[in-house]
Design an enzyme around this catalytic site. Structure first.
Site, PDB file in Angstrom:
ATOM      1  N   LYS A  33       0.848  -1.208   0.000  1.00 56.02           N
ATOM      2  CA  LYS A  33       0.000   0.000   0.000  1.00 56.02           C
ATOM      3  C   LYS A  33       0.880   1.254   0.000  1.00 56.02           C
ATOM      4  O   LYS A  33       2.090   1.171   0.266  1.00 56.02           O
ATOM      5  CB  LYS A  33      -0.913  -0.021   1.233  1.00 56.02           C
ATOM      6  CG  LYS A  33      -0.165   0.022   2.558  1.00 56.02           C
ATOM      7  CD  LYS A  33      -1.083  -0.280   3.752  1.00 56.02           C
ATOM      8  CE  LYS A  33      -0.314  -0.260   5.046  1.00 56.02           C
ATOM      9  NZ  LYS A  33      -1.117  -0.754   6.178  1.00 56.02           N
ATOM     10  N   ARG A 128     -10.971  -0.292  13.935  1.00 56.38           N
ATOM     11  CA  ARG A 128     -10.587   0.565  12.828  1.00 56.38           C
ATOM     12  C   ARG A 128     -11.310   0.103  11.565  1.00 56.38           C
ATOM     13  O   ARG A 128     -12.068   0.838  10.985  1.00 56.38           O
ATOM     14  CB  ARG A 128      -9.057   0.505  12.654  1.00 56.38           C
ATOM     15  CG  ARG A 128      -8.493   1.552  11.739  1.00 56.38           C
ATOM     16  CD  ARG A 128      -6.981   1.438  11.614  1.00 56.38           C
ATOM     17  NE  ARG A 128      -6.566   0.205  10.942  1.00 56.38           N
ATOM     18  CZ  ARG A 128      -5.337  -0.006  10.482  1.00 56.38           C
ATOM     19  NH1 ARG A 128      -4.407   0.924  10.632  1.00 56.38           N
ATOM     20  NH2 ARG A 128      -5.021  -1.131   9.881  1.00 56.38           N
ATOM     21  N   TYR A 242      17.587  29.206  10.103  1.00 55.15           N
ATOM     22  CA  TYR A 242      16.461  29.872  10.756  1.00 55.15           C
ATOM     23  C   TYR A 242      16.589  29.812  12.271  1.00 55.15           C
ATOM     24  O   TYR A 242      16.922  28.758  12.840  1.00 55.15           O
ATOM     25  CB  TYR A 242      15.157  29.166  10.390  1.00 55.15           C
ATOM     26  CG  TYR A 242      14.626  29.478   9.010  1.00 55.15           C
ATOM     27  CD1 TYR A 242      14.349  30.779   8.620  1.00 55.15           C
ATOM     28  CD2 TYR A 242      14.363  28.450   8.119  1.00 55.15           C
ATOM     29  CE1 TYR A 242      13.832  31.047   7.356  1.00 55.15           C
ATOM     30  CE2 TYR A 242      13.840  28.701   6.862  1.00 55.15           C
ATOM     31  CZ  TYR A 242      13.576  30.011   6.481  1.00 55.15           C
ATOM     32  OH  TYR A 242      13.065  30.266   5.240  1.00 55.15           O
ATOM     33  N   MET A 290      12.619  23.962   4.342  1.00 53.15           N
ATOM     34  CA  MET A 290      11.739  23.228   3.426  1.00 53.15           C
ATOM     35  C   MET A 290      12.537  22.461   2.368  1.00 53.15           C
ATOM     36  O   MET A 290      12.236  21.298   2.078  1.00 53.15           O
ATOM     37  CB  MET A 290      10.789  24.211   2.726  1.00 53.15           C
ATOM     38  CG  MET A 290       9.732  23.522   1.899  1.00 53.15           C
ATOM     39  SD  MET A 290       8.721  24.681   0.971  1.00 53.15           S
ATOM     40  CE  MET A 290       7.892  25.574   2.276  1.00 53.15           C
TER      41      MET A 290
HETATM   42  C1  LIG Z   1      -0.386  -1.797   6.857  1.00 51.78           C
HETATM   43  C2  LIG Z   1      -1.048  -3.094   7.167  1.00 51.78           C
HETATM   44  C3  LIG Z   1      -0.306  -4.282   7.205  1.00 51.78           C
HETATM   45  C4  LIG Z   1       1.205  -4.308   7.152  1.00 51.78           C
HETATM   46  O1  LIG Z   1       1.690  -3.900   8.414  1.00 51.78           O
HETATM   47  P1  LIG Z   1       3.267  -3.792   8.752  1.00 51.78           P
HETATM   48  O2  LIG Z   1       3.261  -3.384  10.177  1.00 51.78           O
HETATM   49  O3  LIG Z   1       3.788  -2.723   7.861  1.00 51.78           O
HETATM   50  O4  LIG Z   1       3.878  -5.094   8.503  1.00 51.78           O
HETATM   51  C5  LIG Z   1      -1.004  -5.475   7.353  1.00 51.78           C
HETATM   52  N1  LIG Z   1      -2.355  -5.496   7.494  1.00 51.78           N
HETATM   53  C6  LIG Z   1      -3.098  -4.359   7.502  1.00 51.78           C
HETATM   54  C7  LIG Z   1      -4.577  -4.450   7.675  1.00 51.78           C
HETATM   55  C8  LIG Z   1      -2.476  -3.119   7.346  1.00 51.78           C
HETATM   56  O5  LIG Z   1      -3.215  -2.002   7.368  1.00 51.78           O
END
Ligand SMILES: *Cc1c(COP(=O)(O)O)cnc(C)c1O
Length: 344
Positions: A33, A128, A242, A290
């Site tokens: 992802k 979640r 800065y 930046m």
């Molecule tokens: C992001 C995610 C993972 C991977 O998690 P890591 O901690 O990066 O290994 C697996 N399952 C779900 C549902 C996630 O959102």
């Protein structure tokens, strides 16, 4: 080199996947992802297919389309956000497997794509995503009669092995799925390290593949090189950057490099990290701006043309610690301004 450069070692990535795969008796997939945690979903997925990955996970259907292009028609690509309104065409065109999160999504999926594979995501306590135990009790016969290809849930505290939440979620997940004849998946990177009872049929690591904690045996995957724009001499008592946060205590040479917080090198990192010239550490001084970072290169004998801020010694987790965040956020913040190179 005139722009900051990200070098991604696909060989190290594949080794990390194999190392995680070796820790589990289950099949090991890969989470790609957020553009493979910022490292490029195309090349990363392609390298993981070569390494033997057959199941990929993305957050939303749009990401799945890009991964499908890289991996070809064979591997499964599952979508954590499930079947959202407007996703139907993407799911069908790219053969993506939505992980259904609610009664509403289940209905939408059965109506829009009655013969299209799907999985189920259960909420075992993180609150979640996924069906809660009460939803599941109501929907499970209907869902199971249509033969889901996978049942998943996600651990909230897997990076803390002693946290009581791990065992609690394990027992909720088991209570919800024991006896169900569908492959199950609970563990991400942290869950793999918790041990076999968390592995079920399929593990799905993300961060560990990319060299981040909690997988402390991970090989670093990313290097970041920053071109030097200018070098100046600074006299004792002069300040840099800065807010005048750094003052020279000795006659100093300061290199200004071309990257900053707009490139994911967060302003909160402040001092406490180095930039490296052929392995020799030089302290980052003054505030991160930046687009610019200032580095004390007084002790170098040779004038550097670039400095490396991420390497095998200073990792994404070191930068994360300095910034008060996690390696995941550092990786996914490394922005679009870098030129990217891949080591195959
Ligand atoms: C992001 C995610 C993972 C991977 O998690 P890591 O901690 O990066 O290994 C697996 N399952 C779900 C549902 C996630 O959102």
């Amino acid at each position: 080199m005139s722009t900051a450069r990200l070098t991604i070692n696909l060989h190290a990535l594949a080794r990390n996947w194999r190392a995680l795969d070796a820790k589990s008796a289950a099949e090991t997939g890969a989470v790609v992802k957020a553009d493979a945690y910022g490292l490029g979903a195309g090349p990363v997925s392609d390298a993981l297919v070569e390494a033997g990955v057959r199941k990929f996970f993305v957050a939303v259907a749009e990401e799945g389309a890009a991964v499908r292009e890289a991996v070809g028609s064979g591997p499964m690509i599952a979508v954590f956000s499930g079947h959202m309104e407007g996703d139907t065409d993407l799911l069908r065109q790219h053969s993506l497997v939505p992980l259904i999160n609610s009664a509403e999504q289940l209905l939408r999926h059965f109506e829009a794509l009655p013969d299209h594979p799907f999985g189920i995501q259960l909420d075992s306590g993180m609150n979640r995503l996924g069906m809660e135990p009460a939803d599941w009790a109501e929907l499970r016969d209907k869902a199971l009669s249509r033969k889901p290809v996978l049942i998943t849930s996600h651990l909230a505290c897997a990076d803390e092995p002693d946290h009581a939440m791990n065992a609690k979620q394990l027992s909720v997940f088991k209570a919800m799925t024991d006896g169900v004849k569908v492959p199950r998946s609970l563990a991400a990177t942290g869950g793999i390290l918790l041990g076999r009872e968390y592995h079920f049929d399929l593990c799905r690591p993300g961060i560990g593949l990319y060299g981040g904690m909690p997988f402390d045996e991970a090989r670093p995957v990313v290097k970041v090189d920053l071109p030097v724009i200018q070098i100046r001499d600074v006299a004792v008592g002069e300040t840099v950057g800065y807010g005048n946060t750094w003052t020279a205590r000795r006659p100093s040479r300061i290199a200004t490099v071309a990257a900053g917080y707009a490139d994911g090198l967060h302003r909160a990192i402040g001092g406490g990290i180095d930039a490296f010239a052929s392995g020799q550490p030089c302290p980052v001084v003054g505030r991160i701006s930046m687009d610019l970072i200032t580095v004390d290169v007084t002790d170098l004998t040779k004038t550097p043309t670039s400095l490396r801020i991420l390497n095998g010694h200073q990792t994404v987790d070191d930068l994360a610690e300095a910034a008060g965040t996690i390696g995941y956020e550092i990786l996914t913040s490394l922005g679009s301004r870098y030129s990217r190179g891949y080591v195959e």
